[in-house]
Design a protein around this motif. Structure first.
Motif, PDB file in Angstrom:
ATOM      1  N   LEU A  74      30.914  14.508  -4.969  1.00 14.01           N
ATOM      2  CA  LEU A  74      32.012  15.296  -4.407  1.00 14.01           C
ATOM      3  C   LEU A  74      31.481  16.487  -3.607  1.00 14.01           C
ATOM      4  N   VAL A  75      30.386  17.097  -4.071  1.00 18.03           N
ATOM      5  CA  VAL A  75      29.766  18.179  -3.304  1.00 18.03           C
ATOM      6  C   VAL A  75      29.255  17.654  -1.967  1.00 18.03           C
ATOM      7  N   LEU A  76      28.636  16.470  -1.988  1.00 18.95           N
ATOM      8  CA  LEU A  76      28.149  15.871  -0.740  1.00 18.95           C
ATOM      9  C   LEU A  76      29.302  15.556   0.208  1.00 18.95           C
ATOM     10  N   PHE A  77      30.465  15.191  -0.355  1.00 21.35           N
ATOM     11  CA  PHE A  77      31.648  14.948   0.476  1.00 21.35           C
ATOM     12  C   PHE A  77      32.135  16.244   1.132  1.00 21.35           C
ATOM     13  N   GLY A  78      31.786  17.394   0.534  1.00 20.65           N
ATOM     14  CA  GLY A  78      32.243  18.674   1.068  1.00 20.65           C
ATOM     15  C   GLY A  78      31.333  19.278   2.113  1.00 20.65           C
ATOM     16  N   ILE A  79      30.196  18.632   2.395  1.00 23.97           N
ATOM     17  CA  ILE A  79      29.272  19.143   3.408  1.00 23.97           C
ATOM     18  C   ILE A  79      28.978  18.040   4.421  1.00 23.97           C
ATOM     19  N   THR A  80      28.156  18.357   5.412  1.00 23.45           N
ATOM     20  CA  THR A  80      27.772  17.372   6.421  1.00 23.45           C
ATOM     21  C   THR A  80      26.249  17.263   6.449  1.00 23.45           C
ATOM     22  N   LEU A 131      28.380  25.254   6.594  1.00 20.92           N
ATOM     23  CA  LEU A 131      29.035  24.301   7.488  1.00 20.92           C
ATOM     24  C   LEU A 131      29.637  23.174   6.653  1.00 20.92           C
ATOM     25  N   THR A 132      30.962  23.021   6.721  1.00 19.59           N
ATOM     26  CA  THR A 132      31.638  22.013   5.901  1.00 19.59           C
ATOM     27  C   THR A 132      32.188  20.844   6.716  1.00 19.59           C
ATOM     28  N   GLY A 133      32.127  20.937   8.019  1.00 20.85           N
ATOM     29  CA  GLY A 133      32.631  19.832   8.826  1.00 20.85           C
ATOM     30  C   GLY A 133      32.400  20.035  10.305  1.00 20.85           C
ATOM     31  N   ILE A 134      32.222  18.938  11.026  1.00 21.25           N
ATOM     32  CA  ILE A 134      32.122  18.948  12.490  1.00 21.25           C
ATOM     33  C   ILE A 134      33.128  17.938  13.016  1.00 21.25           C
ATOM     34  N   TYR A 135      34.034  18.384  13.886  1.00 12.93           N
ATOM     35  CA  TYR A 135      35.112  17.531  14.349  1.00 12.93           C
ATOM     36  C   TYR A 135      35.151  17.495  15.874  1.00 12.93           C
ATOM     37  N   ARG A 136      35.461  16.333  16.401  1.00 14.68           N
ATOM     38  CA  ARG A 136      35.700  16.205  17.834  1.00 14.68           C
ATOM     39  C   ARG A 136      37.036  16.841  18.152  1.00 14.68           C
ATOM     40  N   CYS A 137      37.076  17.659  19.180  1.00 15.74           N
ATOM     41  CA  CYS A 137      38.304  18.360  19.556  1.00 15.74           C
ATOM     42  C   CYS A 137      39.040  17.546  20.612  1.00 15.74           C
ATOM     43  N   GLU A 138      40.183  16.971  20.240  1.00 16.15           N
ATOM     44  CA  GLU A 138      40.938  16.119  21.164  1.00 16.15           C
ATOM     45  C   GLU A 138      41.541  16.934  22.306  1.00 16.15           C
ATOM     46  N   GLN A 139      41.904  18.185  22.034  1.00 18.54           N
ATOM     47  CA  GLN A 139      42.554  19.012  23.050  1.00 18.54           C
ATOM     48  C   GLN A 139      41.595  19.425  24.159  1.00 18.54           C
ATOM     49  N   ARG A 172      37.942  18.641  26.052  1.00 18.12           N
ATOM     50  CA  ARG A 172      37.091  17.471  26.229  1.00 18.12           C
ATOM     51  C   ARG A 172      35.618  17.704  25.862  1.00 18.12           C
ATOM     52  N   ASN A 173      35.107  18.911  26.046  1.00 22.37           N
ATOM     53  CA  ASN A 173      33.681  19.141  25.828  1.00 22.37           C
ATOM     54  C   ASN A 173      33.352  19.793  24.500  1.00 22.37           C
ATOM     55  N   ALA A 174      34.360  20.215  23.761  1.00 19.80           N
ATOM     56  CA  ALA A 174      34.121  21.067  22.603  1.00 19.80           C
ATOM     57  C   ALA A 174      34.083  20.296  21.293  1.00 19.80           C
ATOM     58  N   LEU A 175      33.278  20.815  20.374  1.00 20.04           N
ATOM     59  CA  LEU A 175      33.290  20.395  18.978  1.00 20.04           C
ATOM     60  C   LEU A 175      33.800  21.565  18.148  1.00 20.04           C
ATOM     61  N   ILE A 176      34.472  21.258  17.051  1.00 19.06           N
ATOM     62  CA  ILE A 176      34.911  22.301  16.130  1.00 19.06           C
ATOM     63  C   ILE A 176      33.969  22.302  14.937  1.00 19.06           C
ATOM     64  N   LEU A 177      33.290  23.415  14.720  1.00 16.83           N
ATOM     65  CA  LEU A 177      32.438  23.584  13.554  1.00 16.83           C
ATOM     66  C   LEU A 177      33.223  24.368  12.515  1.00 16.83           C
ATOM     67  N   GLU A 178      33.431  23.752  11.349  1.00 16.87           N
ATOM     68  CA  GLU A 178      34.196  24.406  10.284  1.00 16.87           C
ATOM     69  C   GLU A 178      33.232  24.986   9.255  1.00 16.87           C
ATOM     70  N   PHE A 179      33.402  26.282   8.951  1.00 13.00           N
ATOM     71  CA  PHE A 179      32.517  26.970   8.024  1.00 13.00           C
ATOM     72  C   PHE A 179      33.300  27.514   6.833  1.00 13.00           C
ATOM     73  N   LEU A 180      32.681  27.447   5.664  1.00 18.03           N
ATOM     74  CA  LEU A 180      33.139  28.195   4.503  1.00 18.03           C
ATOM     75  C   LEU A 180      32.494  29.566   4.606  1.00 18.03           C
ATOM     76  N   SER A 181      33.296  30.603   4.788  1.00 10.48           N
ATOM     77  CA  SER A 181      32.777  31.935   5.100  1.00 10.48           C
ATOM     78  C   SER A 181      33.365  32.952   4.136  1.00 10.48           C
ATOM     79  N   ILE A 182      32.817  33.003   2.936  1.00  8.05           N
ATOM     80  CA  ILE A 182      33.312  33.926   1.920  1.00  8.05           C
ATOM     81  C   ILE A 182      32.707  35.308   2.164  1.00  8.05           C
ATOM     82  N   ALA A 183      33.580  36.303   2.283  1.00 11.45           N
ATOM     83  CA  ALA A 183      33.185  37.704   2.471  1.00 11.45           C
ATOM     84  C   ALA A 183      32.507  37.961   3.819  1.00 11.45           C
ATOM     85  N   ILE A 184      32.671  37.040   4.780  1.00 11.10           N
ATOM     86  CA  ILE A 184      32.191  37.281   6.152  1.00 11.10           C
ATOM     87  C   ILE A 184      33.404  37.127   7.073  1.00 11.10           C
TER      88      ILE A 184
END
Length: 441
Positions: free
Chosen positions: A90-96, A121-129, A131-143
């Motif tokens: 489950l931890v591995l499912f939460g990271i990339t 870093l918890t995920g990298i997603y293709r941004c449909e809206q 065309r060139n961008a990726l969305i990097l999702e971060f867990l950012s506690i206290a930042i």
């Protein structure tokens, strides 16, 4: 903070981080059929080993005593292994796959909390809206997001990306970074083509940003101020905007006090080109009179603005664009000739009136200058120039144009990129009036 307190804080931070990643992994199960299959197969194998633990013990030894001992050992070990292995999955499912390289890169860049824990870093997603961008999702506690924005240059260097924007995600501990690889970021050889013209009412295309085409709606933000160092590309950007205004049916008035070298004769067939202050003041007085006439027309029609008027009456009241390539030439400061100084003050007053009142009546200013400080533009004009665009600039010049030093930090010294008032960076099109406009005759 003492070493003991620091160690305790770090331990607590890591525990919270791992628990949060575990929860993310559980949440990610809902959106992935592959993850569900992996977990189901894993649990099925554990159940199989549990059911046949006695048979496995018997296979390991012929001794009945040892067999019972192994069976008891398996009865304890299998549940412990099941709990541990399931948590790990489950931890591995939460990271990339990039989580830990990015983790150490952020640490080297100095992006961490008080416990010296970088974001995860918890995920990298293709941004449909976009065309060139990726969305990097971060867990950012206290930042908080403000720290990310202040450290944007360091993050870009650490991750080797250009960042288009940073925003909060599902909660205050999730940060979304819209990023683009350098090879797909800015095309400095992008030539203008009429296919880029936006067909919405009075949207003008500025150029291409990290998240796609950048536009501005003159019906909402009526006036544009373009500033930047010499050679930053102000005139090219100005020409592309004026060309679009002409193509959209607006009346374009250009004040060019540099001898007309920047606006070749082809512009005279499509726009009103003025090269002296006497004619410019006369034209501005005509525009002010038109503004007053339009006030009366809109009042009679019960319309709030030019678009409402056109819709209510079925007419097509023409927008008027007043442009100046170097506003410094219009400044009355330093002029000793009394008559000429009064004329320049009258020009400044007329521009102030248009800046304050022009939006509703479809009268717009597009002004370009190297340094729009108080000696060049009075406060009343500048404060009404809601769309400010800055090209290559130092700290002081960036502060004058954008009220921030961001352009100095973000725009490379050898580029022709621009920054909008909201921090958006874009690459304008290579606009050649001698090619584009002669083709349209």
């Amino acid at each position: 903070m003492t070493h003991k307190n620091s160690s305790s804080l770090s331990t607590h931070a890591r525990r919270n981080r791992n628990l949060r990643i575990l929860r993310l992994g559980i949440g990610n199960l809902e959106s992935s059929a592959v993850r569900k299959i992996i977990l189901a197969v894993h649990l099925a194998l554990l159940i199989f080993f549990w059911i046949f633990r006695a048979d496995m013990a018997a296979a390991l030894t012929p001794s009945e005593t040892l067999c019972e001992m192994y069976t008891g050992l398996f009865s304890v070990a299998i549940p412990l292994y099941a709990a541990l292995s399931t948590c790990i999955i489950l931890v591995l499912f939460g990271i990339t796959i990039n989580t830990y390289p990015v983790y150490y890169a952020m640490q080297r860049a100095g992006i961490f909390d008080e416990a010296e824990e970088p974001p995860i870093l918890t995920g990298i997603y293709r941004c449909e809206q976009y065309r060139n961008a990726l969305i990097l999702e971060f867990l950012s506690i206290a930042i908080p997001r403000s720290v990310w924005e202040d450290k944007q240059a360091e993050i870009e260097s650490a991750l080797n990306v250009y960042i288009a924007k940073i925003e909060e995600g599902r909660d205050r501990q999730t940060i979304l970074v819209y990023a683009c690889s350098p090879e797909f970021a800015f095309d400095e050889n992008l030539k203008w083509d009429d296919k880029y013209i936006c067909h919405d009412t009075f949207f003008l295309v500025l150029g291409e940003g990290l998240l796609g085409t950048i536009t501005i709606n003159l019906a909402v933000i009526p006036h544009i101020l373009i500033g930047g160092a010499t050679g930053s590309g102000k005139t090219v950007l100005l020409k592309s905007l004026l060309y679009q205004c002409w193509k959209k049916g607006a009346q374009v008035i250009i004040a060019d006090f540099k001898g007309g070298v920047d606006f070749p004769p082809v512009w005279r067939s499509k726009c009103t080109l003025i090269d002296n202050d006497v004619d410019f003041l006369a034209k501005l007085e005509e525009v002010i009179a038109t503004l007053e006439q339009r006030k009366a027309l809109l009042r009679e029609a019960g319309a709030a603005n030019i678009d409402d008027y056109n819709e209510l009456t079925g007419l097509q009241m023409q927008r008027i664009i007043i442009a100046c390539d170097e506003v410094a030439e219009l400044s009355p400061k330093g002029i000793t000739d009394k008559e000429r100084k009064e004329r320049f003050q009258a020009i400044e007053s007329a521009l102030s009136t248009i800046a304050r009142q022009g939006r509703a009546f479809g009268i717009h200013l597009i002004l370009a200058t190297q340094r729009p400080d108080a000696n060049i533009l009075n406060g009343q004009i500048k404060n009404n120039m809601d769309c400010r665009i800055c090209g290559r600039a130092g700290i002081v010049l960036s502060q004058i144009i954008l009220d921030s030093a961001d352009a100095d930090k973000v725009i490379p010294k050898d580029s022709h990129r621009f920054m909008l008032y909201d921090g958006t960076v874009f690459q304008p099109y290579n606009f050649s009036d001698t090619e584009v406009m002669r083709e349209k005759r």
